[in-house]
Scaffold this active site. Structure first.
Site, short mmCIF file in Angstrom:
data_model
loop_
_atom_site.label_atom_id
_atom_site.label_comp_id
_atom_site.label_asym_id
_atom_site.label_seq_id
_atom_site.Cartn_x
_atom_site.Cartn_y
_atom_site.Cartn_z
N ARG A 1 0.73 -1.42 -0.10
CA ARG A 1 0.02 0.00 0.16
C ARG A 1 1.11 1.22 0.01
NH1 ARG A 1 -1.92 -3.51 3.99
NH2 ARG A 1 -4.02 -4.33 3.39
N LYS B 1 -1.62 -2.82 8.23
CA LYS B 1 -2.70 -2.35 9.06
C LYS B 1 -2.58 -3.08 10.40
CE LYS B 1 -5.95 -1.39 5.45
NZ LYS B 1 -7.25 -1.81 4.83
N HIS C 1 -3.15 2.25 -5.54
CA HIS C 1 -3.72 1.26 -5.22
C HIS C 1 -3.89 0.33 -6.17
CE1 HIS C 1 -5.54 -0.97 -1.82
NE2 HIS C 1 -6.43 -1.23 -2.47
N ARG D 1 -0.73 -1.64 -6.61
CA ARG D 1 -1.11 -2.90 -5.97
C ARG D 1 -1.79 -3.90 -6.51
NH1 ARG D 1 -1.13 -4.42 -0.28
NH2 ARG D 1 -2.87 -5.25 0.23
N HIS E 1 -3.10 -9.53 3.79
CA HIS E 1 -4.35 -9.72 4.05
C HIS E 1 -4.58 -10.55 5.16
CE1 HIS E 1 -5.83 -8.45 -0.33
NE2 HIS E 1 -5.80 -7.45 0.60
N TYR F 1 -9.98 -9.30 -4.15
CA TYR F 1 -9.15 -8.18 -4.69
C TYR F 1 -8.19 -8.52 -5.95
CZ TYR F 1 -5.44 -4.75 -3.41
OH TYR F 1 -4.71 -3.44 -3.30
#
Length: 313
Positions: free
Chosen positions: A165, A189, A259, A262, A285, A294
């Protein structure tokens, strides 16, 4: 909670936001980027509550389920995407649950708030040849040894090589890169760390940036940040977004955001034979279901896999 004037109300609001930020960071383990996003969403909710509210009311006065629904419906009416609304709904539910447990609300008014289904459209994906044209354009622009051009080339190569990201890329420090093993430590994250490999083209661009570009921009404020802005501080994600848009135009390929690069990396990994679990690890993820949504699976790859695996293909 009654307050005597607008100044006290604002002070109470700031205190509330600081306490919520501490909860997100220390108890939920969210990254600074996620904490900022949540505070932005909650700040807009509190702005909505403050409109027309008596000066003596506290920052959460009038907050109930009907108000939350009306606020979200108003944003939807202004054309806000379902993905943004879903994120704001999640932020509001978290905030209301915390405020109730902390004694700021008499009940958890967000518990029954439903999240809209996010849009199913996927980001733009470049073909392999178009991706090569884009990265070649970045390399050719960097031939003048301009530090900014060298940085943009290295940043784009790393975005595509690692599938990171944009927020993760700008957070990378120089010690996170293992040039010998061609791997980089990425903090995603929830402050979750992963180690992602990168290839020879990205290594070549990164070496050029570290040897000839970064020293020219480095300043006492640079610390260990890998990618720097023109003034020597850690580069802003918006700067790299702008560079990507300019380079897609220069290369004559479809415009896309970081993005999208990615997503392009993930799609090319799958098309090249990688399994979903590997792509999941590369992208960071938590759920395989996220990776499945995705990434594209091309008809050719689907047919090849079916022909190879099905007994009666």
């Amino acid at each position: 909670m009654g307050l005597t004037d607008a100044g006290e109300r604002e002070a109470a609001r700031e205190e509330l936001a600081e306490a919520f930020a501490r909860f997100l960071a220390l108890q939920r383990g969210h990254s600074p980027h996620t904490v900022r996003a949540y505070l932005t969403d909650i700040g807009q909710l509190l702005d909505h509550l403050a409109q027309g509210a008596p000066a003596g009311d506290g920052p959460l006065a009038g907050l109930d389920l009907a108000t939350l629904r009306a606020w979200l419906a108003e944003q939807r009416g202004r054309g806000m995407s379902r993905a943004t609304l879903a994120r704001r709904t999640a932020a509001v539910r978290t905030f209301c649950g915390w405020a109730f447990r902390a004694g700021h609300l008499e009940q958890d008014v967000g518990a029954r708030l439903r999240s809209p289904r996010p849009d199913r459209h996927l980001p733009t994906v470049l073909a392999v040849d178009d991706t090569a044209h884009l990265l070649t354009a970045a390399e050719e622009r960097a031939a003048d040894d301009d530090p900014v051009h060298l940085r943009d080339w290295a940043a784009l190569e790393m975005l595509y090589a690692t599938g990171a990201r944009i927020s993760e890329l700008v957070g990378i420090d120089v010690p996170d890169v293992d040039a010998r093993e061609r791997t980089v430590r990425v903090i995603g994250k929830g402050d979750k760390q992963r180690v992602v490999p990168f290839g020879v083209p990205a290594q070549r661009a990164l070496t050029a940036w570290l040897d000839r570009g970064r020293p020219a921009l480095a300043a006492p404020t640079s610390a260990q940040a890998l990618f720097l802005g023109a003034r020597g501080g850690r580069v802003d994600p918006r700067t790299l977004r702008g560079a990507l848009h300019r380079l897609t135009a220069a290369a004559g390929v479809r415009d896309l955001a970081p993005h999208g690069l990615r997503h392009t990396a993930a799609t090319h990994l799958l098309a090249g034979g990688s399994d979903l679990r590997t792509v999941q690890e590369v992208l960071g993820h938590t759920s395989l279901a996220t990776t499945q949504r995705y990434t594209h699976v091309t008809p050719e790859r689907l047919l090849a896999a079916y022909s190879q695996a099905h007994p009666r293909a």
